[in-house]
Design a protein around this motif. Structure first.
Motif, PDB file in Angstrom:
ATOM      1  N   ALA A  11       0.202  -0.942  -0.209  1.00  0.00           N
ATOM      2  CA  ALA A  11       0.032  -0.052   0.419  1.00  0.00           C
ATOM      3  C   ALA A  11       0.701   1.029   0.346  1.00  0.00           C
ATOM      4  O   ALA A  11       1.019   2.174  -1.283  1.00  0.00           O
ATOM      5  CB  ALA A  11      -0.906   0.121   0.974  1.00  0.00           C
ATOM      6  N   ILE A  12       1.989   1.199   1.113  1.00  0.00           N
ATOM      7  CA  ILE A  12       2.720   2.505   0.775  1.00  0.00           C
ATOM      8  C   ILE A  12       4.189   2.927  -0.011  1.00  0.00           C
ATOM      9  O   ILE A  12       4.293   3.826   0.001  1.00  0.00           O
ATOM     10  CB  ILE A  12       3.225   3.033   2.273  1.00  0.00           C
ATOM     11  N   ASP A  33      10.561  -7.131  -3.765  1.00  0.00           N
ATOM     12  CA  ASP A  33       9.207  -7.623  -2.885  1.00  0.00           C
ATOM     13  C   ASP A  33       9.153  -8.890  -2.871  1.00  0.00           C
ATOM     14  O   ASP A  33       9.868  -9.317  -4.333  1.00  0.00           O
ATOM     15  CB  ASP A  33       8.066  -7.009  -3.765  1.00  0.00           C
ATOM     16  N   GLN A  34       9.066  -9.977  -1.316  1.00  0.00           N
ATOM     17  CA  GLN A  34       8.951 -10.839  -1.888  1.00  0.00           C
ATOM     18  C   GLN A  34       7.978 -11.834  -3.254  1.00  0.00           C
ATOM     19  O   GLN A  34       8.396 -12.523  -2.921  1.00  0.00           O
ATOM     20  CB  GLN A  34       8.921 -11.667  -0.416  1.00  0.00           C
ATOM     21  N   HIS A  76      11.161  -4.158   8.799  1.00  0.00           N
ATOM     22  CA  HIS A  76      12.955  -2.882   8.872  1.00  0.00           C
ATOM     23  C   HIS A  76      13.653  -3.348  10.181  1.00  0.00           C
ATOM     24  O   HIS A  76      15.040  -3.109   9.135  1.00  0.00           O
ATOM     25  CB  HIS A  76      11.833  -2.053  10.316  1.00  0.00           C
ATOM     26  N   GLU A  93       9.868   3.305   6.490  1.00  0.00           N
ATOM     27  CA  GLU A  93       8.720   3.585   6.974  1.00  0.00           C
ATOM     28  C   GLU A  93       8.919   3.491   8.396  1.00  0.00           C
ATOM     29  O   GLU A  93       9.843   2.825   8.810  1.00  0.00           O
ATOM     30  CB  GLU A  93       7.905   2.443   6.451  1.00  0.00           C
ATOM     31  N   LYS A  94       7.461   4.143   9.087  1.00  0.00           N
ATOM     32  CA  LYS A  94       7.282   4.006  10.922  1.00  0.00           C
ATOM     33  C   LYS A  94       6.636   2.731  10.886  1.00  0.00           C
ATOM     34  O   LYS A  94       5.766   2.568   9.868  1.00  0.00           O
ATOM     35  CB  LYS A  94       6.474   5.545  11.264  1.00  0.00           C
ATOM     36  N   ASN A 120       9.403   7.480   7.674  1.00  0.00           N
ATOM     37  CA  ASN A 120       8.478   8.832   6.022  1.00  0.00           C
ATOM     38  C   ASN A 120       7.173   9.117   8.007  1.00  0.00           C
ATOM     39  O   ASN A 120       6.175   8.907   7.595  1.00  0.00           O
ATOM     40  CB  ASN A 120       7.969   8.055   5.367  1.00  0.00           C
ATOM     41  N   GLN A 161      -5.594  -0.758   3.773  1.00  0.00           N
ATOM     42  CA  GLN A 161      -4.915  -2.000   4.482  1.00  0.00           C
ATOM     43  C   GLN A 161      -4.924  -2.791   5.056  1.00  0.00           C
ATOM     44  O   GLN A 161      -4.151  -3.365   5.690  1.00  0.00           O
ATOM     45  CB  GLN A 161      -4.300  -1.094   5.294  1.00  0.00           C
ATOM     46  N   TRP A 165      -0.664  -8.809   8.189  1.00  0.00           N
ATOM     47  CA  TRP A 165      -0.108  -8.207   9.742  1.00  0.00           C
ATOM     48  C   TRP A 165      -0.637  -7.118  10.743  1.00  0.00           C
ATOM     49  O   TRP A 165      -0.761  -6.821  11.847  1.00  0.00           O
ATOM     50  CB  TRP A 165       1.424  -8.007   9.336  1.00  0.00           C
ATOM     51  N   GLU A 177       0.171   1.591  15.208  1.00  0.00           N
ATOM     52  CA  GLU A 177       0.475   2.271  12.567  1.00  0.00           C
ATOM     53  C   GLU A 177      -0.411   3.874  12.567  1.00  0.00           C
ATOM     54  O   GLU A 177       0.434   4.557  11.962  1.00  0.00           O
ATOM     55  CB  GLU A 177      -0.855   1.048  12.480  1.00  0.00           C
TER      56      GLU A 177
HETATM   57  N1  LIG Z   1       3.957   6.650   6.392  1.00  0.00           N
HETATM   58  C1  LIG Z   1       2.955   6.207   6.213  1.00  0.00           C
HETATM   59  O1  LIG Z   1       1.465   7.311   6.480  1.00  0.00           O
HETATM   60  C2  LIG Z   1       2.502   4.922   6.076  1.00  0.00           C
HETATM   61  C3  LIG Z   1       1.630   4.285   6.022  1.00  0.00           C
HETATM   62  C4  LIG Z   1       1.147   3.261   5.556  1.00  0.00           C
HETATM   63  C5  LIG Z   1       2.101   1.910   5.891  1.00  0.00           C
HETATM   64  N2  LIG Z   1       2.794   2.713   6.621  1.00  0.00           N
HETATM   65  C6  LIG Z   1       4.100   1.453   6.960  1.00  0.00           C
HETATM   66  O2  LIG Z   1       4.873   1.235   5.836  1.00  0.00           O
HETATM   67  C7  LIG Z   1       5.141  -0.038   6.122  1.00  0.00           C
HETATM   68  C8  LIG Z   1       4.386  -1.117   5.330  1.00  0.00           C
HETATM   69  O3  LIG Z   1       3.116  -0.921   5.251  1.00  0.00           O
HETATM   70  P1  LIG Z   1       2.562  -1.236   4.132  1.00  0.00           P
HETATM   71  O4  LIG Z   1       0.700  -1.127   4.071  1.00  0.00           O
HETATM   72  O5  LIG Z   1       2.843  -0.845   2.654  1.00  0.00           O
HETATM   73  O6  LIG Z   1       2.051  -3.435   4.356  1.00  0.00           O
HETATM   74  P2  LIG Z   1       1.793  -4.154   2.642  1.00  0.00           P
HETATM   75  O7  LIG Z   1       1.333  -5.312   3.750  1.00  0.00           O
HETATM   76  O8  LIG Z   1       0.348  -3.531   2.377  1.00  0.00           O
HETATM   77  O9  LIG Z   1       2.903  -4.521   1.703  1.00  0.00           O
HETATM   78  C9  LIG Z   1       4.360  -4.511   2.622  1.00  0.00           C
HETATM   79  C10 LIG Z   1       4.394  -5.013   1.648  1.00  0.00           C
HETATM   80  O10 LIG Z   1       6.233  -6.007   1.953  1.00  0.00           O
HETATM   81  C11 LIG Z   1       6.589  -7.290   1.116  1.00  0.00           C
HETATM   82  N3  LIG Z   1       7.404  -7.648   2.285  1.00  0.00           N
HETATM   83  C12 LIG Z   1       7.435  -8.151   3.270  1.00  0.00           C
HETATM   84  N4  LIG Z   1       8.721  -8.772   3.707  1.00  0.00           N
HETATM   85  C13 LIG Z   1       9.070  -8.294   3.137  1.00  0.00           C
HETATM   86  C14 LIG Z   1      10.808  -8.871   2.936  1.00  0.00           C
HETATM   87  N5  LIG Z   1      10.694  -9.079   3.580  1.00  0.00           N
HETATM   88  N6  LIG Z   1      11.192  -8.407   1.660  1.00  0.00           N
HETATM   89  C15 LIG Z   1      10.599  -8.235   0.671  1.00  0.00           C
HETATM   90  N7  LIG Z   1       9.401  -7.934   0.829  1.00  0.00           N
HETATM   91  C16 LIG Z   1       8.622  -7.969   1.862  1.00  0.00           C
HETATM   92  C17 LIG Z   1       5.036  -7.769   1.461  1.00  0.00           C
HETATM   93  O11 LIG Z   1       4.758  -8.753   0.335  1.00  0.00           O
HETATM   94  C18 LIG Z   1       4.074  -6.645   0.887  1.00  0.00           C
HETATM   95  O12 LIG Z   1       3.578  -6.362  -0.522  1.00  0.00           O
HETATM   96  C19 LIG Z   1       5.108  -0.939   7.578  1.00  0.00           C
HETATM   97  O13 LIG Z   1       5.994  -0.509   8.173  1.00  0.00           O
HETATM   98  C20 LIG Z   1       3.989   0.364   7.714  1.00  0.00           C
HETATM   99  O14 LIG Z   1       3.172   0.735   9.434  1.00  0.00           O
HETATM  100  C21 LIG Z   1       3.660   3.872   6.453  1.00  0.00           C
END
Ligand SMILES: NC(=O)c1ccc[n+]([C@@H]2O[C@H](COP(=O)([O-])OP(=O)(O)OC[C@H]3O[C@@H](n4cnc5c(N)ncnc54)[C@H](O)[C@@H]3O)[C@@H](O)[C@H]2O)c1
Length: 314
Positions: A11-12, A33-34, A76, A93-94, A120, A161, A165, A177
């Motif tokens: 998503a982010i 991405d995995q 992270h 990311e946070k 971020n 979202q 997890w 979050e």
């Molecule tokens: N700054 C913001 O406003 C904001 C908003 C949403 C999420 N976030 C943060 O961003 C991070 C990701 O959130 P999201 O909502 O995008 O999650 P998500 O689950 O939608 O995306 C995470 C991606 O990472 C991949 N992934 C997971 N482990 C991996 C690894 N070891 N190696 C490679 N790829 C891997 C997954 O396949 C997935 O596509 C989190 O830390 C979340 O807290 C921040």
């Protein structure tokens, strides 16, 4: 030109791809991405750049100057540490990590290695939060009496979202979050937070995240902070960050709406249209080029983590 590699295309990760693409001084040179199909699709959408399923391969890519880490919180630490050992700049990311120990090691290593390290925290780059900060600094509310954060989520995880997890206790929940953004704002605008007392509402299933929080804390001068929230309730999603003062009240609602009023007046919407705010990508470019920049470092991430750990004490 700043060459970016992205790890995590969920998503982010996708949201920041659009922001990176809008900036003429940065170029995304590799993605990871995995999930191989997602990595491949994202790489194709970016003009057929290299894609990987293993973070190390992206980190080692010779063209990559800065790695953006956008994977779930518990990954992270290991991935960012690899980036730091490779002496590359990093945007994480946070929340910074999944424990205070991890956050400490990341912040220390980033400082020792001497690369640009940033988090971020998008509120810092938005007009409403910039105006909120400006008005607080101009004493619009007078002497601060209370800070109040409300987080209500009829649906958690939110529709945009849905993943495996963010509803879990290990690394998810709205306190971590969403709360982290406002903890960072409190630390930035009002200083340290102490005397944290928290009461979480936890489902019987130990795998599931909190469904409620009522917490109190104080600024160093004793000003009270109230943090409360619920998920799985009726009504609309609402996030309110409010500062009450001797002369008025100021609220940042739902991330981008600012409202305020002087004591005994109506509370009204405050326009933020003409407020100048900074931009994360531009600030990253400045920092990498050795200029002063408006970035929120791993040190900031560590300080927020300290508070989060106490708020999430089961
Ligand atoms: N700054 C913001 O406003 C904001 C908003 C949403 C999420 N976030 C943060 O961003 C991070 C990701 O959130 P999201 O909502 O995008 O999650 P998500 O689950 O939608 O995306 C995470 C991606 O990472 C991949 N992934 C997971 N482990 C991996 C690894 N070891 N190696 C490679 N790829 C891997 C997954 O396949 C997935 O596509 C989190 O830390 C979340 O807290 C921040």
């Amino acid at each position: 030109m700043l060459h970016i590699g992205i790890i995590g295309l969920g998503a982010i990760g996708q949201r920041l791809i659009s922001q990176f693409k809008n900036h003429s001084e940065v170029e995304i040179v590799a993605v990871c991405d995995q999930l191989e199909t997602l990595a491949k699709e994202s790489a194709n959408a970016l003009g057929g750049i290299p894609f990987y399923t293993e973070p190390t391969s992206l980190i080692d890519h010779p063209l990559v100057d800065l790695v953006y880490v956008a994977i779930p919180p518990k990954y992270h630490h290991p991935i960012v540490m690899e980036v730091l050992y490779a002496k590359k700049h990093v945007l994480c990311e946070k929340p910074l990590a999944n424990s205070l120990e991890e956050a400490n090691e990341m912040a220390q290593t980033a400082k020792d290695v001497g690369v640009v390290h940033a988090m971020n925290f998008p509120l810092n780059y938005g007009q409403a939060a910039a105006k909120f900060a400006e008005l607080i600094n101009q004493q619009y509310i007078g002497k601060l009496r209370r800070i109040h954060l409300t987080m209500n989520f009829p649906e958690w995880p939110r529709t945009w979202q849905k993943n495996n997890w963010v509803g879990g206790r290990e690394q998810g929940g709205f306190v971590l979050e969403v709360g982290v953004h406002f903890i960072q704002q409190i630390l930035k605008l009002f200083g340290d937070i102490k005397n944290i007392r928290t009461r979480l509402e936890l489902p019987d299933n130990p795998e599931e995240c909190e469904t409620g929080i009522i917490a109190t804390a104080e600024l160093t001068d004793g000003t009270p902070i109230l943090i409360e929230g619920l998920s799985k309730l009726a009504g609309k999603e609402f996030i309110g960050f409010t500062a009450y003062g001797s002369e008025g009240v100021l609220s940042l609602e739902n991330w981008g709406q600012l409202k305020g009023g002087k004591c005994s007046e109506e509370i009204k919407e405050i326009s933020c249209e003409n407020i100048s705010s900074t931009n994360l990508i531009e600030e990253l470019v400045k920092a990498v080029n050795g200029h002063e920049a408006d970035l929120y470092t791993f040190e900031v991430g560590y300080k927020a983590q300290e508070v989060l750990e106490q708020l999430r004490k089961m």
